[in-house]
Design a protein around this motif. Structure first.
Motif, PDB file in Angstrom:
ATOM      1  N   ALA A 106       4.179  -3.345  12.441  1.00  0.00           N
ATOM      2  CA  ALA A 106       4.897  -4.534  11.892  1.00  0.00           C
ATOM      3  C   ALA A 106       6.076  -3.881  10.746  1.00  0.00           C
ATOM      4  O   ALA A 106       6.931  -4.372  10.067  1.00  0.00           O
ATOM      5  CB  ALA A 106       4.210  -5.451  10.975  1.00  0.00           C
ATOM      6  N   GLY A 107       5.876  -2.382  10.475  1.00  0.00           N
ATOM      7  CA  GLY A 107       6.595  -1.871   9.552  1.00  0.00           C
ATOM      8  C   GLY A 107       6.216  -2.025   8.277  1.00  0.00           C
ATOM      9  O   GLY A 107       7.121  -1.656   7.162  1.00  0.00           O
ATOM     10  N   CYS A 108       4.850  -2.128   7.931  1.00  0.00           N
ATOM     11  CA  CYS A 108       4.558  -2.236   6.722  1.00  0.00           C
ATOM     12  C   CYS A 108       4.437  -0.854   5.716  1.00  0.00           C
ATOM     13  O   CYS A 108       4.264   0.017   6.494  1.00  0.00           O
ATOM     14  CB  CYS A 108       3.077  -2.964   6.586  1.00  0.00           C
ATOM     15  SG  CYS A 108       2.986  -4.706   7.170  1.00  0.00           S
ATOM     16  N   THR A 109       4.726  -0.942   4.424  1.00  0.00           N
ATOM     17  CA  THR A 109       4.464   0.463   3.888  1.00  0.00           C
ATOM     18  C   THR A 109       3.587   0.354   2.910  1.00  0.00           C
ATOM     19  O   THR A 109       3.042   1.529   2.397  1.00  0.00           O
ATOM     20  CB  THR A 109       5.862   0.381   3.099  1.00  0.00           C
ATOM     21  OG1 THR A 109       5.877  -0.791   2.051  1.00  0.00           O
ATOM     22  CG2 THR A 109       7.113   0.540   3.750  1.00  0.00           C
ATOM     23  N   CYS A 110       2.467  -0.721   3.020  1.00  0.00           N
ATOM     24  CA  CYS A 110       1.375  -0.594   2.180  1.00  0.00           C
ATOM     25  C   CYS A 110       0.246  -1.461   2.661  1.00  0.00           C
ATOM     26  O   CYS A 110       0.487  -2.446   3.174  1.00  0.00           O
ATOM     27  CB  CYS A 110       1.613  -1.044   0.708  1.00  0.00           C
ATOM     28  SG  CYS A 110       0.075  -1.054  -0.372  1.00  0.00           S
ATOM     29  N   ILE A 111      -0.983  -1.076   2.594  1.00  0.00           N
ATOM     30  CA  ILE A 111      -1.999  -1.917   3.100  1.00  0.00           C
ATOM     31  C   ILE A 111      -2.774  -2.097   1.896  1.00  0.00           C
ATOM     32  O   ILE A 111      -3.211  -1.262   1.178  1.00  0.00           O
ATOM     33  CB  ILE A 111      -2.926  -1.091   4.030  1.00  0.00           C
ATOM     34  CG1 ILE A 111      -2.158  -0.822   5.238  1.00  0.00           C
ATOM     35  CG2 ILE A 111      -4.166  -1.982   4.347  1.00  0.00           C
ATOM     36  CD1 ILE A 111      -3.087   0.054   6.439  1.00  0.00           C
ATOM     37  N   GLU A 123      -1.443   7.096   6.772  1.00  0.00           N
ATOM     38  CA  GLU A 123      -0.185   7.656   6.397  1.00  0.00           C
ATOM     39  C   GLU A 123       0.764   6.591   5.623  1.00  0.00           C
ATOM     40  O   GLU A 123       1.805   6.736   4.965  1.00  0.00           O
ATOM     41  CB  GLU A 123       0.834   8.398   7.600  1.00  0.00           C
ATOM     42  CG  GLU A 123       0.044   9.343   8.300  1.00  0.00           C
ATOM     43  CD  GLU A 123       0.710  10.009   9.473  1.00  0.00           C
ATOM     44  OE1 GLU A 123       1.740   9.421   9.755  1.00  0.00           O
ATOM     45  OE2 GLU A 123       0.327  10.648  10.353  1.00  0.00           O
ATOM     46  N   ILE A 124       0.067   5.262   5.493  1.00  0.00           N
ATOM     47  CA  ILE A 124       0.713   4.399   4.832  1.00  0.00           C
ATOM     48  C   ILE A 124      -0.006   4.190   3.518  1.00  0.00           C
ATOM     49  O   ILE A 124      -1.244   4.475   3.350  1.00  0.00           O
ATOM     50  CB  ILE A 124       0.792   2.777   5.443  1.00  0.00           C
ATOM     51  CG1 ILE A 124       1.280   3.031   6.759  1.00  0.00           C
ATOM     52  CG2 ILE A 124       1.045   1.780   4.705  1.00  0.00           C
ATOM     53  CD1 ILE A 124       0.956   1.817   7.708  1.00  0.00           C
ATOM     54  N   GLU A 125       0.691   3.841   2.306  1.00  0.00           N
ATOM     55  CA  GLU A 125       0.053   3.679   1.053  1.00  0.00           C
ATOM     56  C   GLU A 125      -1.153   2.754   1.215  1.00  0.00           C
ATOM     57  O   GLU A 125      -0.946   1.670   1.910  1.00  0.00           O
ATOM     58  CB  GLU A 125       1.141   3.160  -0.027  1.00  0.00           C
ATOM     59  CG  GLU A 125       0.427   3.130  -1.388  1.00  0.00           C
ATOM     60  CD  GLU A 125       1.530   2.695  -2.429  1.00  0.00           C
ATOM     61  OE1 GLU A 125       1.555   2.997  -3.669  1.00  0.00           O
ATOM     62  OE2 GLU A 125       2.616   2.052  -1.765  1.00  0.00           O
ATOM     63  N   ILE A 126      -2.231   2.959   0.656  1.00  0.00           N
ATOM     64  CA  ILE A 126      -3.151   2.203   0.673  1.00  0.00           C
ATOM     65  C   ILE A 126      -3.779   1.833  -0.781  1.00  0.00           C
ATOM     66  O   ILE A 126      -4.009   2.801  -1.556  1.00  0.00           O
ATOM     67  CB  ILE A 126      -4.525   2.874   1.084  1.00  0.00           C
ATOM     68  CG1 ILE A 126      -4.420   3.305   2.784  1.00  0.00           C
ATOM     69  CG2 ILE A 126      -5.923   1.994   1.164  1.00  0.00           C
ATOM     70  CD1 ILE A 126      -3.860   2.063   3.595  1.00  0.00           C
ATOM     71  N   LEU A 127      -3.937   0.766  -1.374  1.00  0.00           N
ATOM     72  CA  LEU A 127      -4.198  -0.029  -2.606  1.00  0.00           C
ATOM     73  C   LEU A 127      -5.193  -0.978  -2.484  1.00  0.00           C
ATOM     74  O   LEU A 127      -4.938  -1.857  -1.590  1.00  0.00           O
ATOM     75  CB  LEU A 127      -2.613  -0.217  -3.404  1.00  0.00           C
ATOM     76  CG  LEU A 127      -1.870   1.067  -3.770  1.00  0.00           C
ATOM     77  CD1 LEU A 127      -0.776   0.399  -4.195  1.00  0.00           C
ATOM     78  CD2 LEU A 127      -2.281   1.952  -4.633  1.00  0.00           C
ATOM     79  N   ASN A 128      -5.812  -1.275  -3.564  1.00  0.00           N
ATOM     80  CA  ASN A 128      -6.576  -2.567  -3.665  1.00  0.00           C
ATOM     81  C   ASN A 128      -5.861  -3.153  -4.364  1.00  0.00           C
ATOM     82  O   ASN A 128      -4.580  -3.246  -4.925  1.00  0.00           O
ATOM     83  CB  ASN A 128      -7.767  -2.149  -4.367  1.00  0.00           C
ATOM     84  CG  ASN A 128      -7.676  -1.723  -5.953  1.00  0.00           C
ATOM     85  OD1 ASN A 128      -6.586  -2.003  -6.480  1.00  0.00           O
ATOM     86  ND2 ASN A 128      -8.852  -1.107  -6.577  1.00  0.00           N
ATOM     87  N   ALA A 129      -5.965  -4.597  -4.316  1.00  0.00           N
ATOM     88  CA  ALA A 129      -4.830  -5.704  -4.856  1.00  0.00           C
ATOM     89  C   ALA A 129      -4.616  -5.556  -6.633  1.00  0.00           C
ATOM     90  O   ALA A 129      -3.605  -5.544  -6.610  1.00  0.00           O
ATOM     91  CB  ALA A 129      -5.679  -6.984  -4.760  1.00  0.00           C
TER      92      ALA A 129
END
Length: 138
Positions: A106-111, A123-129
Motif C-alpha cells: 500500500a506504500g505505507c511508511t509506518c506501521i 524496513e518500514i518505521e514501526i511505532l506504537n500509537a
C-alpha cells in the motif's frame, strides 16, 4: 503520509482497552485529516471483529467494523508475498509478515502497533500509537 494500523490498534479502539485506547483513538481520528491516510488489512479487520464480538456481540462488532471501514483503506497481499514470508528467516510470525507486506504494497511508511518487537525485521518505521503521535503529529 500512509499509515498501516495493526490489529491490536483496532482492537484497542473497538474494545476501549486502556491504556492504549487513548492513543489508538487519536491515531484513528487522523483519518479525518488530509495529511494522513490510514490502512489496515482484511486479516486485521477479522481479528478486530473477533475480539470485539467477544466483548460486545456480533451485531455491535459488525457495526463498529463498518464505521472503521469508512475511514480505513484496505491494504492487500499479493500471492508472491506468501513465498517471501515463508522464505524469510527473520519473520517468525506469518501473520506479522502478512501485515508487513500488505503495508509495503500500500506504500505505507509506518506501521502502528503495540507489539513493535514483532516487526523486528521491518524496513518500514514501526511505532506504537503513543510514539507515532509524538513523532508525527504533536
Amino acid at each position: 503520509m500512509k499509515i498501516f494500523l495493526d490489529a491490536n490498534v483496532l482492537v484497542s479502539v473497538l474494545n476501549k482497552e486502556y491504556p492504549y485506547f487513548t492513543y489508538a483513538a487519536r491515531v484513528l481520528s487522523l483519518a479525518d485529516t488530509k495529511k494522513f491516510q490510514l490502512y489496515s488489512s482484511s486479516s486485521c479487520f477479522a481479528i478486530a471483529f473477533y475480539f470485539s464480538s467477544k466483548k460486545s456481540g456480533a451485531v455491535t462488532a459488525k457495526n463498529k467494523i463498518a464505521l472503521l471501514a469508512q475511514k480505513i483503506k484496505l491494504a492487500e497481499n499479493k500471492s508472491e508475498d506468501l513465498l517471501a514470508i515463508a522464505s524469510n528467516k527473520k519473520i517468525n510470525d506469518f501473520e506479522d509478515g502478512l501485515q508487513y507486506h500488505a503495508a509495503k504494497n500500500a506504500g505505507c511508511t509506518c506501521i502502528v502497533t503495540e507489539n513493535t518487537k514483532d516487526f523486528h525485521f521491518s524496513e518500514i518505521e514501526i511505532l506504537n500509537a503513543e510514539n507515532f503521535l509524538i513523532n508525527h503529529v504533536l
